[in-house]
Design an enzyme around this catalytic site. Structure first.
Site, PDB file in Angstrom:
ATOM      1  CB  SER A   7      32.485  17.407  62.906  1.00 55.38           C
ATOM      2  OG  SER A   7      32.146  16.025  63.330  1.00 55.38           O
TER       3      SER A   7
ATOM      4  CG  HIS B 190      29.461  19.313  63.827  1.00 56.88           C
ATOM      5  ND1 HIS B 190      29.713  19.177  64.994  1.00 56.88           N
ATOM      6  CD2 HIS B 190      29.190  18.307  63.355  1.00 56.88           C
ATOM      7  CE1 HIS B 190      29.624  17.853  65.207  1.00 56.88           C
ATOM      8  NE2 HIS B 190      29.479  17.259  64.387  1.00 56.88           N
TER       9      HIS B 190
END
Length: 414
Positions: A288, A353
Site C-alpha cells: 500500500s 498508507h
C-alpha cells in the site's frame, strides 16, 4: 554550443572558436538524441544540422529568423513526425525575439524539448494547428492503446501528440508488472504453506517469513522494503493489485520505469519508516505504501490540471479511485484495532498508507508534472527530495535510539 561565428549568450558576445557542434543521426531516420543548450553535442561524421543552419544564415550572425526557420521546416518537415512539426511551427510563431540561435536550432530540430521550449509553446501567439489526437482515424490497436494512455495521464495536447509519436513499446512497462507478478507468486506460496487465502495474518506462521517488517527485527534493513510482497489476505492483495496495475502501468508507459520506480520505492520506504516512528509496536505488510504514492500523485495531477485532462468520465473514475483507496484504508484501520489472533503482537499497521500518500503528494506530483523534463533541473524536485532524505535520516536515528530511550515494550519476535 559554439559556432564558428560569434553569438550571443546571456547578453554577452563570446569569441569565435573552431569547434563545430553536431548531432548524431542514423540512416533509418530514427529519432535524434539531443541535449539541453548547456550540453556538449557529440561530434558526428556528417554535420547535418550545421550545414542547414549555415544555409539559412548566410550572414554568419549565429542566428536565423523565425521566418527562415519556418521555411526550413517547410523544406525538411517530411523528416519529422507530423505532430512534432506542428509543435516546432508553433514554437517559431511564439518566439518573442523573432530569431533562433544555433543551439536552440539544434535542440529543436533534434526533437528534444527544454524548459524554454515548453515555455515558448505555452506562451505562443497561436494554438497548434491540426486536429486533435482523439479525432485521428485509422489507428491500429497498439496506437489506440498509446493514445488512450496519453489522454489518461497527460494534460496538454502538445505532450499527448509528442508522446504518441515517440512511444515505441521498447522497453515495455515491465517494472509494475514484475512487482505485481512477484507479489502474486509470494502470496500463492504462503497461501499453500499456511493453508489459507483469506486473512493469512491470522496464521501463527505468517510473520515468521523473512519478508514482513517486524519491530523486533527492524535491524534487518531489507524488511523495510520486502514487506510489500506479503499481504494479509486475498482481499488485501486484490485491491492493491487492481490499483497498482490500473494506475501504475499507464504511468510507467509515459514516464518510464526509472521515474515511476523512484516514486514507488520512496513510498514503500516512507511507509515502513512512518510505522516505525508512529506505530512502534506494529508489523507492516502489503504494497500500500508504493501503491498509494502512485495513485495519490496521479489524482493530484488530475485535479491540478482538471481542465486539460481529457480522459473520459474523469469525475466518475476519480470518485471510484477514491472509493477504492478509502475501502482499502478502512480495512487496514479495522484490522489494526481488531483483537489480534496471537497477542501481544498487534495486527499490521495502517500508517504505511499515509506515508505513501505524503510521498505521492510531494515527490510524485513533481515527477508527473514534468513529462520529458529533467528532474535535476527542477528546484521543487530537489526541495522535496531533500525533505524526504531528511525524514529518512531522522527515522533511521529514531529506530536506533528511540526504542531504548522510550523503553518501548515490543511484542516478542515471531
Amino acid at each position: 554550443m559554439e559556432k564558428s561565428s560569434p553569438r550571443m549568450t546571456g547578453g554577452t558576445r563570446e569569441a569565435p572558436v573552431n569547434s563545430s557542434p553536431a548531432v548524431a543521426s542514423n540512416a533509418e531516420g530514427e529519432e535524434i538524441e539531443v541535449l539541453e543548450s548547456t550540453d556538449v553535442l557529440p561530434v558526428a561524421q556528417e554535420d547535418q544540422w550545421k550545414s542547414l543552419f549555415d544555409k539559412y544564415d548566410p550572414e554568419n550572425s549565429g542566428f536565423i529568423s523565425t521566418e527562415r526557420f519556418r521555411d526550413l521546416l517547410a523544406t525538411h518537415g517530411s523528416e519529422l513526425d507530423p505532430h512534432k512539426l506542428e509543435v516546432l511551427l508553433a514554437l517559431a510563431d511564439g518566439n518573442a525575439d523573432g530569431k533562433i540561435c544555433y543551439q536552440d536550432f539544434v535542440n529543436l530540430m533534434s526533437n528534444k524539448r527544454s524548459n524554454s521550449f515548453r515555455r515558448a509553446i505555452l506562451q505562443g501567439s497561436r494554438q497548434l494547428k491540426g486536429c486533435s489526437l482523439r479525432d485521428e482515424a485509422g489507428l491500429g490497436l497498439s496506437q489506440r492503446l498509446v493514445r488512450h494512455v496519453a489522454y489518461e495521464t497527460l494534460p496538454r495536447e502538445v505532450d499527448r501528440k509528442w508522446y504518441f509519436d515517440s512511444y515505441t513499446y521498447c522497453p515495455p512497462p515491465w517494472l509494475i508488472l514484475a512487482i505485481t507478478i512477484a507479489e502474486v507468486a509470494v502470496f500463492m506460496y504462503y497461501g499453500f504453506q499456511l493453508d489459507r487465502l483469506v486473512l493469512q495474518v491470522s496464521s501463527p506462521s505468517f510473520l515468521k517469513s523473512p519478508l514482513p517488517y517486524h519491530p523486533q527485527l527492524r535491524a534487518q534493513a531489507w524488511r523495510y522494503l520486502t514487506y510489500i510482497f506479503m499481504h494479509t489476505g486475498i482481499e488485501h492483495l486484490s485491491l492493491n493489485m487492481a490499483m497498482q496495475l490500473l494506475v501504475g502501468v499507464p504511468l510507467e508507459m509515459v514516464h518510464g520505469a526509472l521515474r515511476i520506480g523512484l516514486v514507488y520505492v520512496c513510498g514503500v520506504l516512507a511507509g515502513s519508516l512512518a510505522v516505525s516512528v508512529t506505530d512502534m509496536t506494529a508489523p507492516v505488510v502489503g504494497s500500500s505504501g508504493g501503491v498509494y504514492a502512485l495513485v495519490s500523485a496521479h489524482l493530484a495531477n488530475v485535479v491540478m490540471n482538471w481542465s486539460g485532462m481529457k480522459c473520459q468520465f474523469k469525475l466518475f473514475r476519480m470518485a471510484m479511485a477514491l472509493v477504492c483507496m478509502s475501502v482499502e484504508f478502512g480495512r487496514a484501520v479495522w484490522l489494526r484495532f481488531y483483537p489480534p489472533a496471537f497477542p501481544p503482537c498487534p495486527n499490521p499497521s495502517f500508517v504505511a498508507h499515509l506515508g505513501g500518500v505524503m510521498v505521492g503528494l510531494t515527490l510524485g506530483v513533481v515527477v508527473l508534472q514534468n513529462y520529458e523534463q529533467r528532474l535535476q533541473e527542477q528546484s521543487l524536485f530537489w526541495i522535496f527530495f531533500c525533505v524526504y532524505t531528511l525524514f529518512v535520516l531522522c527515522a533511521v536515528f529514531w529506530n536506533i535510539f528511540a526504542y531504548s530511550l522510550l523503553d518501548v515494550r515490543l511484542p516478542p519476535p515471531p
